[in-house]
Design an enzyme around this catalytic site. Sequence first.
Site, PDB file in Angstrom:
ATOM      1  N   ASP A 148     -31.989 -66.096  30.455  1.00  0.00           N
ATOM      2  CA  ASP A 148     -32.188 -64.667  30.224  1.00  0.00           C
ATOM      3  C   ASP A 148     -30.973 -63.815  30.595  1.00  0.00           C
ATOM      4  O   ASP A 148     -30.423 -63.975  31.688  1.00  0.00           O
ATOM      5  CB  ASP A 148     -33.350 -64.147  31.077  1.00  0.00           C
ATOM      6  CG  ASP A 148     -34.631 -64.920  30.867  1.00  0.00           C
ATOM      7  OD1 ASP A 148     -34.665 -65.795  30.007  1.00  0.00           O
ATOM      8  OD2 ASP A 148     -35.596 -64.628  31.595  1.00  0.00           O
TER       9      ASP A 148
ATOM     10  N   GLU B 168     -43.140 -61.576  29.102  1.00  0.00           N
ATOM     11  CA  GLU B 168     -41.995 -61.684  30.009  1.00  0.00           C
ATOM     12  C   GLU B 168     -40.896 -60.697  29.616  1.00  0.00           C
ATOM     13  O   GLU B 168     -40.899 -60.132  28.526  1.00  0.00           O
ATOM     14  CB  GLU B 168     -41.423 -63.111  29.993  1.00  0.00           C
ATOM     15  CG  GLU B 168     -42.359 -64.168  30.543  1.00  0.00           C
ATOM     16  CD  GLU B 168     -41.670 -65.511  30.697  1.00  0.00           C
ATOM     17  OE1 GLU B 168     -41.713 -66.067  31.799  1.00  0.00           O
ATOM     18  OE2 GLU B 168     -41.077 -65.993  29.709  1.00  0.00           O
TER      19      GLU B 168
ATOM     20  N   TRP C 112     -38.339 -71.281  24.329  1.00  0.00           N
ATOM     21  CA  TRP C 112     -38.906 -71.981  25.483  1.00  0.00           C
ATOM     22  C   TRP C 112     -39.578 -73.298  25.117  1.00  0.00           C
ATOM     23  O   TRP C 112     -39.982 -74.048  26.011  1.00  0.00           O
ATOM     24  CB  TRP C 112     -39.874 -71.084  26.238  1.00  0.00           C
ATOM     25  CG  TRP C 112     -39.181 -70.344  27.336  1.00  0.00           C
ATOM     26  CD1 TRP C 112     -38.987 -69.001  27.428  1.00  0.00           C
ATOM     27  CD2 TRP C 112     -38.573 -70.919  28.498  1.00  0.00           C
ATOM     28  NE1 TRP C 112     -38.273 -68.703  28.569  1.00  0.00           N
ATOM     29  CE2 TRP C 112     -38.014 -69.856  29.243  1.00  0.00           C
ATOM     30  CE3 TRP C 112     -38.423 -72.223  28.974  1.00  0.00           C
ATOM     31  CZ2 TRP C 112     -37.338 -70.061  30.445  1.00  0.00           C
ATOM     32  CZ3 TRP C 112     -37.736 -72.422  30.171  1.00  0.00           C
ATOM     33  CH2 TRP C 112     -37.216 -71.361  30.892  1.00  0.00           C
TER      34      TRP C 112
ATOM     35  N   ARG D 275     -43.010 -60.546  37.467  1.00  0.00           N
ATOM     36  CA  ARG D 275     -41.560 -60.771  37.432  1.00  0.00           C
ATOM     37  C   ARG D 275     -40.866 -59.915  36.371  1.00  0.00           C
ATOM     38  O   ARG D 275     -41.482 -59.229  35.575  1.00  0.00           O
ATOM     39  CB  ARG D 275     -41.263 -62.246  37.170  1.00  0.00           C
ATOM     40  CG  ARG D 275     -41.843 -62.814  35.883  1.00  0.00           C
ATOM     41  CD  ARG D 275     -41.480 -64.290  35.722  1.00  0.00           C
ATOM     42  NE  ARG D 275     -42.132 -64.924  34.573  1.00  0.00           N
ATOM     43  CZ  ARG D 275     -43.307 -65.525  34.630  1.00  0.00           C
ATOM     44  NH1 ARG D 275     -43.987 -65.572  35.759  1.00  0.00           N
ATOM     45  NH2 ARG D 275     -43.837 -66.079  33.543  1.00  0.00           N
ATOM     46  N   ASP D 276     -39.534 -60.026  36.405  1.00  0.00           N
ATOM     47  CA  ASP D 276     -38.627 -59.473  35.398  1.00  0.00           C
ATOM     48  C   ASP D 276     -38.641 -57.945  35.347  1.00  0.00           C
ATOM     49  O   ASP D 276     -38.922 -57.350  34.290  1.00  0.00           O
ATOM     50  CB  ASP D 276     -38.952 -60.028  34.006  1.00  0.00           C
ATOM     51  CG  ASP D 276     -39.062 -61.539  33.977  1.00  0.00           C
ATOM     52  OD1 ASP D 276     -38.494 -62.177  34.871  1.00  0.00           O
ATOM     53  OD2 ASP D 276     -39.714 -62.075  33.069  1.00  0.00           O
TER      54      ASP D 276
ATOM     55  N   GLN E  42     -29.306 -65.507  33.804  1.00  0.00           N
ATOM     56  CA  GLN E  42     -29.934 -66.553  34.595  1.00  0.00           C
ATOM     57  C   GLN E  42     -29.160 -67.864  34.470  1.00  0.00           C
ATOM     58  O   GLN E  42     -28.753 -68.274  33.385  1.00  0.00           O
ATOM     59  CB  GLN E  42     -31.371 -66.773  34.129  1.00  0.00           C
ATOM     60  CG  GLN E  42     -32.362 -65.807  34.730  1.00  0.00           C
ATOM     61  CD  GLN E  42     -32.462 -65.950  36.232  1.00  0.00           C
ATOM     62  OE1 GLN E  42     -32.935 -66.958  36.749  1.00  0.00           O
ATOM     63  NE2 GLN E  42     -32.017 -64.923  36.958  1.00  0.00           N
TER      64      GLN E  42
ATOM     65  N   SER F 299     -34.963 -62.966  36.874  1.00  0.00           N
ATOM     66  CA  SER F 299     -34.497 -61.890  35.998  1.00  0.00           C
ATOM     67  C   SER F 299     -34.762 -60.506  36.581  1.00  0.00           C
ATOM     68  O   SER F 299     -35.670 -60.306  37.392  1.00  0.00           O
ATOM     69  CB  SER F 299     -35.158 -62.009  34.631  1.00  0.00           C
ATOM     70  OG  SER F 299     -34.710 -63.171  33.965  1.00  0.00           O
TER      71      SER F 299
END
Length: 944
Positions: free
Chosen positions: A56, A225, A315, A168-169, A72, A105
Site C-alpha cells: 500500500d 480497507e 490480494w 486500520r488504515d 508498506q 498503512s
Amino acid sequence: MKKHLKKALIMALVIIGLLAVNQGNQFLTTAKTKDYYTELYRPQYHFSTPEGRLADPNGLIYFNNEYHLFHQKMGTWAHAVSDDLLHWKHLPIALEHDKMGQAMSGTTVIDWNNTSGLFEEEPGMVAIYTSTEGGEAQSIAYSKDNGRNWQRYNGNPVIENPGKRDFRDPKVFWHEDSESWVMVVSTDKTVTFYNSSNLLDWEYQSVFGIDEDETEHGSHIAVWETPDFFPLAVDGDVDNQKWVLTLSIGDNPIKDGSTNQYFIGDFDGSTFTNSNEPEEVLYTDYGRDFYAGQSFNEVEESQGRRVWLGWMANWRYPYQSPTSPWMGSMSIPRELSLKTNSDGDVRLFQEPIKEIERIRATEHHFDSFTLNNEDKSIDFTGISYEFELIASWDDLDEFGIRLRQSEKEETVVGVDLKSNTVYLDRTDAGLDQLIDRDGNTHQFGKRFDAELNPNSNEIIIRGFVDESSVELFINDGEIVFTNLIYSEPTSNGIELFAVGGELEVESLKLHHLSSVWRPEVEDDELERIVANQENINLSVDESTKLITQLKPDWFTSQEDFDWVIANPEIVQIERLETNEFIIHALQSGQTTIEITHPTGEATKVVNVTVWDEGHPGYMHGWGPSPFHGNMSGNWDIIDDSHIYSHSGSGQAWTNIYRKEIITGDFTVSTNIKWIDQGSEGFPKYGINIADQEGSLISGFFNNDINKLETNAQYKTHDIGWEGIDLPSNTDLTEPQKLTIERVGNNFLFYFNNILVFERDIEIDDEVSIGIINENTQAEFTQFMIKQDVIDDGDGDSNDKLDEKIRILTEQIEKLEAMIENNADLQQVINELRIKIANLEENDENLSDLIADLQARIDALESQITETEDGSDSVSEEDSISNGSGESSNDTKSESGSATNHDPDDKEDRLPATATSVYNYLLIGSLVLLIGTILTLYSYKRKKS
C-alpha cells in the site's frame, strides 16, 4: 572524564555523518549504472522498490517542494522523494517496527499551526498509522526535518482498539469548516469518522457503510480497507463540490480477488451522506491490479489538483508474481476530477498527470485511415510507451488494438459493440496461471470488461504500456483499467483490427517513454540487449528459438548479432534472422551464451540448462518433484551429489528434487555451506521430504538465528515449526552436515552426525526427497540417500544396524575424550562398549542388558550428584561443534594461538550445576542411541 566523553561523542558523530553520506551516495550513484532497474519485468517509468516487497502507498504528501511517497514494506514505511512524481530517490526506511508492533498503512499531514504541540517554530510532518501490538490501533510519529528522521509519540496509541478485529488504515486531513482534524478509518465493512483539535486526542463522530436500520451502502463482499476522502468540484465548478470516499475491497471469491469502489456525497465535518442509492456500486478501476489508492495531501492546497496512485497488485496474488529481486509497483500518478457523464450522472474521472509528457522520447503520428474487416500492423515497436487512439464507426461488430504482440503473445484492448463493452484481455499476454497466496492455481490470464454507452459511436483510448503493465483511460478517464502482464521482453509489436464492418481511425499517436531510473540516452546510443529467454531449459535433442532486441526501444540496427558459447559440447546455435537464432541441445549440462552487438557496446548473457536424456526436466537426477512436477528457484547442478542454490527475493521457498521415489526407511544427508543471502525473508536452506498427498517434513539451517529448524505439514494442514539452537561457535560459512533419518513415521535430525532433534509425522511410505531454500546462496555437497539392506534370511547382515553401531562407537570415543579425567564414568562407558560388542555375537539376553544399563545409569547419576563439585566439565557447544570430537581443552588465547588449559584451573570449568546437567545430557544421549540400536536389532531378528 568529561573530556574523553566529549571526544568519544565527536568521533561517534563523525562516523555517523560519514555513514549517512555514504548511504546517501549509494542512493544517488546506483542509478548511474546502465544495468540499474533492467531486470526482467522491471517497470521503467513506474515506481518500484529496489528489492523486497512493496504494498500500500502510505502518507503521500507534498511539502517543501518535495513529493513524499511512503509505502508498506513488511510492516514498515519505506520512503522515497521526487520533485516531479516520476523520478524518485529512495531513502532509508522511515518507520520501522517498534514496541507497538508494525507500522501499517496511514497518512501524513503538515501541522502548520502546531496544533499538536510537537514542534517549535517550524511546521513539521505528522504520520498517523496503524500499530499492531495488542490489536490494531492508531498511533503517530513526527518529523522535524522533512521526513528524514522520525520520532514516535510517547502517548501511543492515540486511539486504542475499540474491540474490533479490523481497525486500520487512517486517512487524516484538516477540515477548515469545522476547524478540526478529521480521521476516517476502516472498521470491517464500514468506515468510522473521528475528530481532533490536536492530532493527539480523538473523539468518535459517526459510521458509514451500514445504517442503523442495517441498510448497506455499496459492495460488502469483503473487508473495506485503505480509505481516502477528499472534496472535488463537479465539472470544475468550485461552488459545487462533492466529497469522494474511496475504498479497497479485500480478496473475495465473487470478484476472484480484490477490487475497489467509491462513493460520492456530502460531509458536514462529522457525517458522510451518500448521494447515490445505497445499492449502487461504483468501481474505481475495471482491471484487476489497482489497490489501496491514496491521494497526496497538500497538493490540492498548493497546486489546485487532486493526484493519487495505487498499488499495482491484487490480494489474491500479492507477492506471487514472477519478479525478482522486487515484488510490486505503483500505478502512474493520476489526476482526479468529478464530471457529469453522458447519462447525466456525476462520476469520478482519472487522467494521467501532465508531467508524463516530460519523459516522451519520440513521437509517431499516423494520419486518419480506414480499417475494413481487417488487421493492420503499425510501424512502431516498443515495450515502454504511451498511445492514444481516436476512432469512430457506424456499423461494426468489434475492433481494437493488440499490444505487446509477438508470434505467441499479445494483450488486447477491444470494443465489443455487440455487447456494448470495452475490454482488456491478457489471456495470451504470457503468464497464464500462477499459484496464489493460498497455494491454489489461479487463472491469471483472462479478459476484463466494462460497460460502454450504447448510444456512442466514437471513443478515445489512451494507454500506457510498460515492461509488466498496461493502464487504459477510456474517454478522458471515465473508465480505467489497470492490469499486470508478464510478456517476453521481445514481444513489442502493435496491430489494429476491425471485425464485421468499417472502423474510421481518426488519429493514432504513440510516444516511446524514457526510463526514469537511469540517465537519458541519446537517440543513437545503444544501452543494452534483451532476449525473449534469459534462462533456457531443454532436454537433449530439443530446440528453442532465441530472439534478441536492442534497447532503448527506438534504437534500430540491421547488423547481425554475434555470440559465444561457453561450452559448445552442450548446445549449438543456428542463425535465422539478424536477431533470431535456434538453440539445439546436444548433451546434458549447463552453459552460457553471450550475445553481443557489432558495436561492442552491449552484451547479453543467456543461461542454458540441458536435462538428462530419457528424463526430461532432470540433470544428474535433479529436477522437478516426481509426484507433482513442481520445481522453483535457480540452481547450479554440478553432479548428482553437488548443487548450488541462489538467493531470490522475499519469503518464497524454492525447491528442487531427486528423480527417485524412495520407499520405506532411509537416511539422507548433505554437507551445506552458506555463501550469501538476500535482504528479504529469512536465509533458510536444507532438506525437504514430501509425499504425494502433500504431507512433508523438512530440516534446514537458519543463518540469521543460528538454528536447525524443522517444518512439518500433514496433507494441507500445517503442523508447524520446531527447532534447536546450534552451538554458538558454529560457522555456517563452512560445510556443516545435516542428516535426516526416517524410521517409520519418526524422523531424526542429526547435526554433524550427532542426534539433536526428532519429530513424528504421519507420511506415506513413498516419498520424494530434495533441497529446500529461501533467499540463500548455498553449496550442497556429498548429497546422499541410504536405504536399509536386509538379506534373504540366511545371514546376519543389516546395514542399518552396522551403521548405528559405527556411529555409537564414534560417539563413545568422543565421550571418552571429553571425560578422560572421570574414571568412574569412563568405566561405565567401557563396560557399555563390551556389552555392545557382545550383542553382535549373542543377542539372547537383551532384557538382561537393558536392566543392567538402567542400573548402571542410576548408580552413575547418584555418583555424579555426590562428586559434581570436583568434576571437570566441558561446554555443550564444544561437544557438538562440527562433529570433530576434538578435546574441548584446546582453545584460543587472546592472541589467537592454541593453549592447553590446566585441568586444575577452576576458572575454566563450568559451574557445578551446569556440570551435573551436562553429564545427565551425555547419559541421556547415550541411552537414546543404545535404545535405538536395541530396537533395530530386535527388528532384524524378527525379519530373519
